[in-house]
Scaffold this motif. Structure first.
Motif, PDB file in Angstrom:
ATOM      1  N   ARG A  64       0.815  -1.224   0.000  1.00  8.58           N
ATOM      2  CA  ARG A  64       0.000   0.000   0.000  1.00  8.58           C
ATOM      3  C   ARG A  64       0.844   1.267   0.000  1.00  8.58           C
ATOM      4  N   HIS A  65       2.110   1.165   0.410  1.00 10.78           N
ATOM      5  CA  HIS A  65       3.002   2.328   0.496  1.00 10.78           C
ATOM      6  C   HIS A  65       4.310   2.026  -0.244  1.00 10.78           C
ATOM      7  N   PRO A  66       4.256   1.892  -1.574  1.00 14.93           N
ATOM      8  CA  PRO A  66       5.424   1.414  -2.316  1.00 14.93           C
ATOM      9  C   PRO A  66       6.645   2.331  -2.280  1.00 14.93           C
ATOM     10  N   GLY A  67       6.479   3.619  -2.183  1.00 12.03           N
ATOM     11  CA  GLY A  67       7.631   4.520  -2.217  1.00 12.03           C
ATOM     12  C   GLY A  67       8.113   4.977  -0.853  1.00 12.03           C
ATOM     13  N   TYR A  68       7.546   4.416   0.216  1.00 14.67           N
ATOM     14  CA  TYR A  68       7.847   4.910   1.558  1.00 14.67           C
ATOM     15  C   TYR A  68       9.328   4.797   1.909  1.00 14.67           C
ATOM     16  N   SER A  69       9.931   3.645   1.700  1.00 18.71           N
ATOM     17  CA  SER A  69      11.333   3.440   2.098  1.00 18.71           C
ATOM     18  C   SER A  69      12.261   4.387   1.361  1.00 18.71           C
ATOM     19  N   ARG A  70      12.068   4.514   0.061  1.00 11.64           N
ATOM     20  CA  ARG A  70      12.914   5.416  -0.730  1.00 11.64           C
ATOM     21  C   ARG A  70      12.758   6.857  -0.255  1.00 11.64           C
ATOM     22  N   HIS A  71      11.513   7.283  -0.042  1.00 12.15           N
ATOM     23  CA  HIS A  71      11.263   8.655   0.416  1.00 12.15           C
ATOM     24  C   HIS A  71      11.883   8.879   1.798  1.00 12.15           C
ATOM     25  N   TYR A  72      11.752   7.914   2.697  1.00 11.99           N
ATOM     26  CA  TYR A  72      12.309   8.051   4.043  1.00 11.99           C
ATOM     27  C   TYR A  72      13.824   8.191   3.980  1.00 11.99           C
ATOM     28  N   ARG A  73      14.473   7.345   3.168  1.00  8.10           N
ATOM     29  CA  ARG A  73      15.931   7.427   3.054  1.00  8.10           C
ATOM     30  C   ARG A  73      16.367   8.768   2.481  1.00  8.10           C
ATOM     31  N   ASP A  81      23.076   7.139   6.941  1.00  3.35           N
ATOM     32  CA  ASP A  81      24.490   7.005   7.318  1.00  3.35           C
ATOM     33  C   ASP A  81      24.652   6.049   8.495  1.00  3.35           C
ATOM     34  N   ARG A  82      23.776   6.151   9.476  1.00  5.71           N
ATOM     35  CA  ARG A  82      23.850   5.270  10.649  1.00  5.71           C
ATOM     36  C   ARG A  82      23.638   3.812  10.238  1.00  5.71           C
ATOM     37  N   ASN A  83      22.634   3.560   9.387  1.00  4.91           N
ATOM     38  CA  ASN A  83      22.369   2.201   8.937  1.00  4.91           C
ATOM     39  C   ASN A  83      23.542   1.627   8.155  1.00  4.91           C
ATOM     40  N   ARG A  84      24.176   2.458   7.324  1.00  8.05           N
ATOM     41  CA  ARG A  84      25.334   1.983   6.567  1.00  8.05           C
ATOM     42  C   ARG A  84      26.488   1.641   7.493  1.00  8.05           C
ATOM     43  N   THR A  89      29.599  -2.722  10.323  1.00  7.79           N
ATOM     44  CA  THR A  89      29.978  -3.416  11.553  1.00  7.79           C
ATOM     45  C   THR A  89      29.501  -4.860  11.522  1.00  7.79           C
ATOM     46  N   ARG A  90      28.246  -5.080  11.090  1.00 13.32           N
ATOM     47  CA  ARG A  90      27.729  -6.452  10.999  1.00 13.32           C
ATOM     48  C   ARG A  90      28.527  -7.269   9.992  1.00 13.32           C
ATOM     49  N   ASN A  91      28.861  -6.668   8.847  1.00 11.84           N
ATOM     50  CA  ASN A  91      29.639  -7.381   7.842  1.00 11.84           C
ATOM     51  C   ASN A  91      31.020  -7.748   8.371  1.00 11.84           C
ATOM     52  N   ALA A  92      31.660  -6.819   9.091  1.00 14.20           N
ATOM     53  CA  ALA A  92      32.986  -7.087   9.646  1.00 14.20           C
ATOM     54  C   ALA A  92      32.902  -8.214  10.666  1.00 14.20           C
TER      55      ALA A  92
END
Length: 147
Positions: A64-73, A81-84, A89-92
């Motif tokens: 129902r909200h297809p563009g929400y994630s892109r708009h939020y980012r 930046d925090r998520n990246r 850290t998780r990858n390391a």
């Protein structure tokens, strides 16, 4: 009168409600939110039907909200930046321990004829049983046979 109890969320002393005999959380909004989150976390962990219903509801909301994630980012670069940084850290942490795989050979595809340099690829950090991890660099291309 019931004895005072200690809140499982904030640690403050509170008097439990008479009609809630096993009350573990005080009535502060933050503590009630913690209680609901703990309940949901436990329910997701133990109840496959609840987990499936939650996944279905989340998928329906995303549809129902297809563009929400892109708009939020786009509108919250600090969160991006925090998520990246957290993902790095998780990858390391994930790549710190070597991965052991058994029998990972795919169907054999012969290499084209030519000269190759075979050297140990130490940076791979993946341990495989009965397999080598190597870097192959082509030194020359095959020459056609004389006619």
């Amino acid at each position: 009168m019931k004895p005072d109890r200690i809140c499982a969320a904030c640690g403050a002393v509170f008097i439990p409600l008479v009609h809630v005999p096993n009350q573990r959380y005080c009535s502060l909004a933050a503590c009630q939110l913690a209680r609901r989150r703990a309940w949901q976390h436990e329910r997701l962990r133990t109840d496959p039907d609840y987990r499936a219903n939650q996944a279905k509801a989340q998928a329906a909301w995303r549809a129902r909200h297809p563009g929400y994630s892109r708009h939020y980012r786009e509108t919250h670069p600090a969160c991006l930046d925090r998520n990246r940084a957290m993902q790095r850290t998780r990858n390391a942490r994930r790549n710190a321990q070597p991965v052991a795989k058994m029998d990972t050979c795919s169907p054999f595809q012969p290499l084209a004829s030519g000269f190759y340099l075979l050297c140990d690829a130490l940076e791979a950090s993946i341990a495989k049983m009965n397999a080598w991890t190597v870097h192959i660099a082509v030194l020359s291309a095959p020459r056609p046979l004389p006619a």
